[in-house]
Motif scaffolding. Structure first.
Motif, PDB file in Angstrom:
ATOM      1  N   ARG A   1       0.924  -1.427   0.150  1.00  0.00           N
ATOM      2  CA  ARG A   1      -0.092   0.012  -0.036  1.00  0.00           C
ATOM      3  C   ARG A   1       0.973   1.365   0.122  1.00  0.00           C
ATOM      4  O   ARG A   1       1.912   1.224   0.573  1.00  0.00           O
ATOM      5  CB  ARG A   1      -0.737  -0.144   1.079  1.00  0.00           C
TER       6      ARG A   1
ATOM      7  N   CYS B   1      -1.757  -6.929   2.895  1.00  0.00           N
ATOM      8  CA  CYS B   1      -1.629  -5.949   3.754  1.00  0.00           C
ATOM      9  C   CYS B   1      -3.252  -5.267   4.150  1.00  0.00           C
ATOM     10  O   CYS B   1      -3.857  -4.522   3.507  1.00  0.00           O
ATOM     11  CB  CYS B   1      -0.931  -4.771   3.437  1.00  0.00           C
ATOM     12  N   MET B   2      -3.843  -6.304   4.789  1.00  0.00           N
ATOM     13  CA  MET B   2      -5.318  -6.293   5.169  1.00  0.00           C
ATOM     14  C   MET B   2      -5.457  -6.553   6.863  1.00  0.00           C
ATOM     15  O   MET B   2      -4.562  -7.120   7.162  1.00  0.00           O
ATOM     16  CB  MET B   2      -6.075  -7.072   4.300  1.00  0.00           C
TER      17      MET B   2
ATOM     18  N   LYS C   1      -1.410   0.923  10.117  1.00  0.00           N
ATOM     19  CA  LYS C   1      -2.485   0.400   9.746  1.00  0.00           C
ATOM     20  C   LYS C   1      -3.688   1.241   9.670  1.00  0.00           C
ATOM     21  O   LYS C   1      -4.703   1.219   8.545  1.00  0.00           O
ATOM     22  CB  LYS C   1      -2.735  -0.829  10.606  1.00  0.00           C
TER      23      LYS C   1
ATOM     24  N   TYR D   1      -5.424   1.101   6.055  1.00  0.00           N
ATOM     25  CA  TYR D   1      -6.549   0.347   6.086  1.00  0.00           C
ATOM     26  C   TYR D   1      -7.939   0.691   6.226  1.00  0.00           C
ATOM     27  O   TYR D   1      -8.621   0.769   7.295  1.00  0.00           O
ATOM     28  CB  TYR D   1      -6.008  -0.728   7.051  1.00  0.00           C
TER      29      TYR D   1
END
Length: 491
Positions: A181, A253-254, A366, A370
């Motif tokens: 990301r 990346c979650m 995050k 996210y």
């Protein structure tokens, strides 16, 4: 090892990207003594799991990696040693678990409260071992190494394999970062949200689906970049004497992915092509660690180490006998936590060493990147999550988590403490503790337990999370060709 044919029908695809190929140049030094050694190319997909069409991910089209997979072997159960880049990469660059070499804390730097140290026990990075064997080592394209140890001298000798001496074998490390990301959308082949399938632990909303699709699009862009490397090897006559690894450094990346020990955080793709050594269209469901890549590379190059590597040779006889893989998570930036896991094909046990801390305690990265984390927090604060999903958003976590991966592949039904599984939990914990002793795992000190960013949870009020999510929406739903800036970009 269980092998099977990968595809019943060949892929038809059109090249979507053309580049100017770099022309190989070299001097005339005689290197005939090392002509027979294979070249080695390590292609890293950053922050990416098995979301590729050759792994049957819906919605995405990765024809070039799919075609590559038909030429070698694809591993369906490969796992990184850590769910974040710097510990995982440190392990892979040495062949030893990050805990063993003191590289387990992500972002090990003075400003984060930790100092990098030299490698212990006489361990050398694989690039030095390969160089001593006559290889030219190069770090190409993206220059990221992100290693948690000190090393005197240069890790790599150059920035392109065309800088080597004539006929000299080379080791090239290449990282593609577009799967990290913030994701770049695919203006050539955008993905409709109706085509994707979200894991059941995410909200089944348009926003979550669009975010997931944007990640898949970033991988499609990367697929075309991978093709340029493979095409160059072919054009320069190197393809048939080169072992190529396509892999990930950690999971997606979650939420419940990167930084966590669920499969979403540690399962990575691994596809290997080795002409004349690997038959086409192979699929293996053997338990594989990314440390196995290191050992395979060194043994392919006939490198001997002074100490026993922690991985296995991917093509050795003992791989089929592996019962478990291990992974660990420690500090992530200044988010202090510690988790250890053991995984077999059927079961996974996670030992949370700081159960008093929430899974979703504050982490700057995050919360900035996210949007689905924001959506989960809003739904939790509104009481809209079912019990399985609510656990991940609670203000503490159980000390142990046990999952039957055959019946519960999404790791939602924690069986720890269930009398029916008591013997299984005890056996796995015994093996996990044995591994921790072998890798000299330091665990958690009282000083560490009290450190880092605040662990107060929730990290924002409902109103603050709702405002935060609104800031994400224009970015998530942007057009494929948009040059919009990320609203919360950290760098």
């Amino acid at each position: 090892m269980k092998d099977s044919k990968l595809f019943s029908k060949p892929y038809l695809f059109v090249s979507l990207l053309s580049i100017l190929m770099m022309v190989s140049c070299a001097d005339t030094r005689n290197t005939s003594t090392i002509k027979s050694q294979p070249n080695i190319v390590w292609i890293m997909l950053e922050d990416w799991g098995t979301q590729l069409s050759c792994y049957n991910e819906p919605g995405i089209e990765t024809p070039h990696i799919d075609n590559f997979a038909q030429q070698g072997i694809m591993y369906t159960k490969c796992f990184s040693t850590s769910p974040v880049c710097s510990p995982s990469r440190s392990a892979m660059m040495t062949g030893y678990y990050q805990n063993y070499i003191g590289a387990e804390q992500h972002r090990t730097a003075a400003k984060f409260g930790f100092k990098k140290k030299p490698l212990p026990y006489g361990i050398k990075p694989i690039t030095q071992l390969l160089s001593e064997k006559g290889y030219f080592t190069c770090l190409m394209l993206d220059k990221k190494t992100d290693l948690n140890f000190l090393y005197e001298g240069d890790l790599f000798q150059g920035t392109d394999w065309n800088q080597r001496d004539k006929n000299q074998p080379f080791f090239a490390q290449i990282t593609f970062q577009k799967t990290h990301r913030p994701w770049k959308r695919d203006s050539i082949d955008p993905i409709d949200i109706t085509e994707v399938r979200l894991p059941p632990y995410y909200p089944q909303t348009d926003l979550a689906k669009r975010d997931w699709a944007n990640g898949l699009e970033a991988m499609q862009v990367t697929d075309r970049e991978v093709k340029t490397v493979l095409d160059r090897l072919k054009e320069e006559g190197l393809y048939e004497n080169t072992i190529v690894f396509i892999m990930g450094d950690n999971g997606r990346c979650m939420p419940r992915g990167k930084q966590f020990l669920y499969d979403g955080g540690i399962q990575v793709p691994l596809i290997v092509r080795w002409p004349e050594k690997i038959e086409n269209n192979q699929v293996s469901d053997a338990l594989v660690s990314t440390l196995d890549i290191t050992r395979t590379i060194l043994e392919a190059a006939s490198v001997k180490t002074t100490t026993q590597l922690h991985g296995k040779n991917l093509f050795g006889d003992d791989l089929a006998n592996r019962e478990y893989i291990f992974a660990s998570r420690d500090k992530m930036d200044s988010t202090y936590d510690a988790m250890r896991t053991i995984r077999s094909k059927k079961y996974k046990l996670i030992h949370n060493l700081l159960p008093e801390r929430p899974y979703c305690q504050y982490n700057k990265y995050k919360e900035a990147y996210y949007p689905v984390l924001a959506e989960l927090n809003i739904m939790n604060l509104k009481g809209e999550l079912n019990p399985e999903l609510r656990q991940f958003m609670s203000d503490s976590k159980p000390e142990f988590e046990l999952y039957d991966l055959m019946t519960d592949p999404w790791e939602l039904n924690n069986l720890a403490g269930n009398a029916t599984y008591d013997s299984i939990q005890k056996a796995l914990l015994t093996e996990l503790n044995k591994w921790r002793a072998e890798v000299k795992d330091k665990g958690v000190s009282e000083e560490f337990r009290k450190g880092g960013w605040s662990s107060n949870y929730p990290t924002r009020s409902l109103e603050e999370w709702e405002k935060h999510l609104e800031g994400f929406k224009p970015w998530i739903f942007r057009e494929p060709k948009s040059d919009m800036k990320h609203p919360y970009a950290l760098w």
